[in-house]
Design a protein around this motif. Structure first.
Motif, short mmCIF file in Angstrom:
data_model
loop_
_atom_site.label_atom_id
_atom_site.label_comp_id
_atom_site.label_asym_id
_atom_site.label_seq_id
_atom_site.Cartn_x
_atom_site.Cartn_y
_atom_site.Cartn_z
N ALA A 174 0.83 -1.21 0.00
CA ALA A 174 0.00 0.00 0.00
C ALA A 174 0.86 1.26 0.00
N GLU A 175 1.91 1.26 0.79
CA GLU A 175 2.78 2.44 0.84
C GLU A 175 3.48 2.67 -0.49
N ARG B 243 3.49 5.93 -5.69
CA ARG B 243 3.32 6.07 -7.14
C ARG B 243 2.14 6.98 -7.46
N ILE B 244 1.05 6.81 -6.73
CA ILE B 244 -0.13 7.65 -6.95
C ILE B 244 0.20 9.12 -6.68
N GLN B 245 0.89 9.36 -5.58
CA GLN B 245 1.23 10.74 -5.22
C GLN B 245 2.20 11.37 -6.22
N ASP B 246 3.12 10.57 -6.75
CA ASP B 246 4.04 11.10 -7.77
C ASP B 246 3.27 11.53 -9.01
N GLN C 165 -9.00 10.11 -3.63
CA GLN C 165 -9.91 9.15 -3.02
C GLN C 165 -9.22 7.80 -2.79
N LEU C 166 -8.42 7.38 -3.76
CA LEU C 166 -7.70 6.12 -3.60
C LEU C 166 -6.74 6.18 -2.41
N CYS C 167 -5.99 7.27 -2.32
CA CYS C 167 -5.05 7.41 -1.20
C CYS C 167 -5.79 7.44 0.13
#
Length: 364
Positions: free
Chosen positions: A191-192, A197-200, A262-264
């Motif tokens: 998850a981390e 990757r999502i935040q990047d 939302q995913l994060c």
């Protein structure tokens, strides 16, 4: 367009043109004509594929694209458009990037790339365009676009960069849903890594949106005869623009950023819950309540964010059912989806919830 070369392509052009005009004019005769030509095109495709000569041609690829778009309008059966869209994907992957570097093949890739993303979002699956081969190809296209003359060369580069980031988002959605539905021991590590990757991607999209907003604003000012000179004040960059290709891309990119947030949120909520469960399993809190060493009760985050979710998208809605026959969105609906790189109106909703309106409807 290579009209007049292959019967399957010619009939696909006719069926798509007819269904478009049928929606524009509400003419039932045109609708029946479109369905008849659709059947003709399917028959010609089967005949051509059986011979094998044209199976990988540009014209066959374009035909599959048009049949998919036809079904997006006609909705002859549930998800029929997905079947054709998957055929387009398989054709492109089998042909490889080299077949799309120039000419008609390149135009086909540019025209349908947003629909590939939209289809992947709708299916909840990763998009093949986030793979290294296709990301490298998009980088090549971007470099060539940057050399084009005219003021929109800068927009083309921003658009290509935004597409490359947006193409990664269906995979984030798919992996998040898989992670949230399991209780693997490696959840925290996985998850981390996924959140990073999502935040990047979110950061890159945020920067690209700022560039795109400035680009659109500068063009709008030039259209109004406003000339920006060093040291002069023109005013703040607007937040809302007329609906054009660039502004729809901006809205799509901003929309998918909300989906990524939302995913994060869901992943972070699950991580917090897991920490609480681990502390409980380790014996924390077994001391008596009146002990001076008893810890304060741990706040338990609401688990609503970790419930199963599904994706709601503009493409999944079908043609606009507006009661106003003069509303252009009833006809240019797919143009808007394509211009946004397939993510206009995308949002996460709980598994059993039925949305009352799309994001776009709520904002207009």
């Amino acid at each position: 367009m290579n009209f007049g070369q292959d019967a399957y392509l010619d009939s696909a052009i006719c069926c798509l043109s007819s269904v478009y005009l049928a929606h524009l004019t509400q003419d039932p005769v045109l609708l029946r004509t479109s369905r008849r030509m659709y059947g003709v095109s399917l028959g010609e495709v089967i005949h051509a594929v059986s011979k094998g000569d044209d199976a990988m041609s540009d014209n066959m690829l374009c035909t599959a694209m048009m049949l998919s778009v036809y079904e997006m309008y006609a909705q002859t059966s549930p998800d029929a458009w997905v079947v054709h869209s998957d055929a387009v994907k398989r054709l492109m992957m089998s042909r490889g990037t080299q077949k799309h570097e120039t000419g008609f093949g390149r135009s086909c890739w540019i025209a349908f790339r947003g629909f590939h993303v939209a289809t992947s979002v709708y299916q909840g699956k990763p998009c093949f365009l986030d793979q290294e081969e296709w990301q490298d190809y998009a980088t090549q296209i971007m470099a060539e676009d940057a050399q084009k003359p005219g003021e929109w060369a800068a927009y083309a580069v921003i658009s290509d960069k935004a597409f490359m980031e947006i193409a990664k988002c269906p995979r984030y959605i798919s992996e998040s849903r898989d992670l949230l539905s399991t209780s693997a021991e490696s959840f925290q590590t996985d998850a981390e890594a996924l959140m990073q990757r999502i935040q990047d991607t979110s950061r890159r999209l945020y920067d690209l949106c700022s560039e795109l907003r400035s680009c659109i604003s500068a063009h709008s000012q030039r259209q109004q005869g406003i000339i920006r000179r060093p040291g002069t004040f023109v005013g703040p960059v607007p937040e809302i623009f007329p609906e054009t290709g660039p502004s729809l891309l901006l809205r799509g990119a901003e929309n998918i950023q909300g989906t990524l947030r939302q995913l994060c949120d869901r992943l972070e909520d699950r991580l917090r819950c897991q920490v609480i469960e681990d502390l409980s399993d380790s014996g924390l809190g077994t001391l008596s309540d009146d002990s001076v060493y008893a810890p304060s009760p741990l706040p338990v985050s609401p688990r609503t964010m970790t419930l199963p979710f599904r994706i709601y998208s503009e493409l999944g809605r079908g043609p606009s059912q507006t009661s106003d026959e003069n509303d252009p969105r009833a006809v240019i609906w797919l143009d808007r989806v394509a211009s946004s790189m397939g993510v206009l109106g995308t949002k996460l909703i709980p598994e059993n919830e039925t949305p009352l309106a799309s994001v776009e409807e709520e904002s207009t």
